[in-house]
Design a protein around this motif. Structure first.
Motif, PDB file in Angstrom:
ATOM      1  N   ALA A 153       0.879  -1.170  -0.107  1.00  0.00           N
ATOM      2  CA  ALA A 153      -0.040   0.166  -0.012  1.00  0.00           C
ATOM      3  C   ALA A 153       0.846   1.301  -0.075  1.00  0.00           C
ATOM      4  N   GLU A 154       1.826   1.411   0.798  1.00  0.00           N
ATOM      5  CA  GLU A 154       2.726   2.487   0.811  1.00  0.00           C
ATOM      6  C   GLU A 154       3.518   2.562  -0.348  1.00  0.00           C
ATOM      7  N   LYS A 155       4.022   1.700  -1.036  1.00  0.00           N
ATOM      8  CA  LYS A 155       4.792   1.629  -2.305  1.00  0.00           C
ATOM      9  C   LYS A 155       3.719   2.106  -3.324  1.00  0.00           C
ATOM     10  N   ALA A 156       2.565   1.828  -3.352  1.00  0.00           N
ATOM     11  CA  ALA A 156       1.729   2.511  -4.545  1.00  0.00           C
ATOM     12  C   ALA A 156       1.359   3.951  -4.097  1.00  0.00           C
ATOM     13  N   THR A 157       1.636   4.526  -3.114  1.00  0.00           N
ATOM     14  CA  THR A 157       1.623   5.925  -2.668  1.00  0.00           C
ATOM     15  C   THR A 157       2.858   6.668  -2.797  1.00  0.00           C
ATOM     16  N   ALA A 158       4.052   5.878  -3.018  1.00  0.00           N
ATOM     17  CA  ALA A 158       5.218   6.513  -2.916  1.00  0.00           C
ATOM     18  C   ALA A 158       5.609   7.277  -4.362  1.00  0.00           C
ATOM     19  N   ASN A 194       8.625   8.573  -5.408  1.00  0.00           N
ATOM     20  CA  ASN A 194       9.828   8.340  -5.883  1.00  0.00           C
ATOM     21  C   ASN A 194      10.716   7.300  -5.533  1.00  0.00           C
ATOM     22  N   LYS A 195      11.800   6.848  -6.224  1.00  0.00           N
ATOM     23  CA  LYS A 195      12.422   5.381  -5.943  1.00  0.00           C
ATOM     24  C   LYS A 195      13.070   5.521  -4.463  1.00  0.00           C
ATOM     25  N   GLU A 196      13.386   6.663  -3.683  1.00  0.00           N
ATOM     26  CA  GLU A 196      13.994   6.724  -2.566  1.00  0.00           C
ATOM     27  C   GLU A 196      12.800   6.419  -1.605  1.00  0.00           C
ATOM     28  N   GLU A 197      11.603   6.857  -1.804  1.00  0.00           N
ATOM     29  CA  GLU A 197      10.353   6.374  -0.740  1.00  0.00           C
ATOM     30  C   GLU A 197      10.119   5.239  -1.009  1.00  0.00           C
ATOM     31  N   LYS A 198      10.246   4.512  -2.122  1.00  0.00           N
ATOM     32  CA  LYS A 198       9.889   3.182  -2.296  1.00  0.00           C
ATOM     33  C   LYS A 198      11.081   2.096  -1.577  1.00  0.00           C
ATOM     34  N   ASP A 199      12.297   2.691  -1.732  1.00  0.00           N
ATOM     35  CA  ASP A 199      13.182   1.847  -1.060  1.00  0.00           C
ATOM     36  C   ASP A 199      13.123   2.020   0.522  1.00  0.00           C
ATOM     37  N   MET A 200      12.668   3.153   1.154  1.00  0.00           N
ATOM     38  CA  MET A 200      12.538   3.356   2.401  1.00  0.00           C
ATOM     39  C   MET A 200      11.506   2.402   2.862  1.00  0.00           C
ATOM     40  N   VAL A 201      10.467   2.532   2.290  1.00  0.00           N
ATOM     41  CA  VAL A 201       9.101   1.586   2.488  1.00  0.00           C
ATOM     42  C   VAL A 201       9.651   0.091   2.728  1.00  0.00           C
ATOM     43  N   LYS A 202      10.295  -0.536   1.422  1.00  0.00           N
ATOM     44  CA  LYS A 202      10.852  -1.518   1.728  1.00  0.00           C
ATOM     45  C   LYS A 202      11.935  -2.187   2.960  1.00  0.00           C
ATOM     46  N   GLU A 203      12.559  -1.083   3.230  1.00  0.00           N
ATOM     47  CA  GLU A 203      13.439  -1.301   4.491  1.00  0.00           C
ATOM     48  C   GLU A 203      12.597  -1.167   5.536  1.00  0.00           C
ATOM     49  N   ASN A 204      11.600  -0.500   5.720  1.00  0.00           N
ATOM     50  CA  ASN A 204      10.576  -0.537   6.923  1.00  0.00           C
ATOM     51  C   ASN A 204       9.780  -1.924   6.987  1.00  0.00           C
TER      52      ASN A 204
END
Length: 107
Positions: free
Chosen positions: A30-35, A37-47
């Motif tokens: 869900a968070e990846k869909a709302t991210a 840019n790539k940095e936000e997606k990477d941060m979501v993945k790490e979380n």
């Protein structure tokens, strides 16, 4: 008996851990869909990875607690030994030898 209780508790903890991992993955999607840019997606993945690792750590802690509870139960056992005690000779009136016919038993 203690082993069975321990296994049942472990199964419950494993189920909780799987539920936590699944919810972390769902939140990640869900968070990846709302991210944006790539940095936000990477941060979501790490979380999400951190949440899964935390779920695994909680599982191991709960299992350790189950082992400790089981070990404590073994030390403080109130088990009564199963032995046969005969009453004292003065309390029971046993027939003298020869009072019963040869084919009969006292008990």
């Amino acid at each position: 008996m203690q082993g069975t209780k321990e296994k049942m508790k472990d199964m419950g903890s494993t189920t909780k851990e799987k539920l936590r991992e699944f919810s972390a993955k769902t939140e990640e999607k869900a968070e990846k869909a709302t991210a944006r840019n790539k940095e936000e997606k990477d941060m979501v993945k790490e979380n999400a990875k951190a949440k899964e690792a935390q779920a695994k750590a909680q599982l191991h802690q709960e299992k350790a607690d189950h082992r400790a509870d089981s070990a404590a139960g073994h030390r403080g056992s109130t088990r009564v030994p199963l032995t046969h005690h005969r009453p004292a000779a003065g309390n029971v009136n046993y027939p003298a030898s020869g009072d019963l016919p040869a084919g009969e038993k006292y008990f």
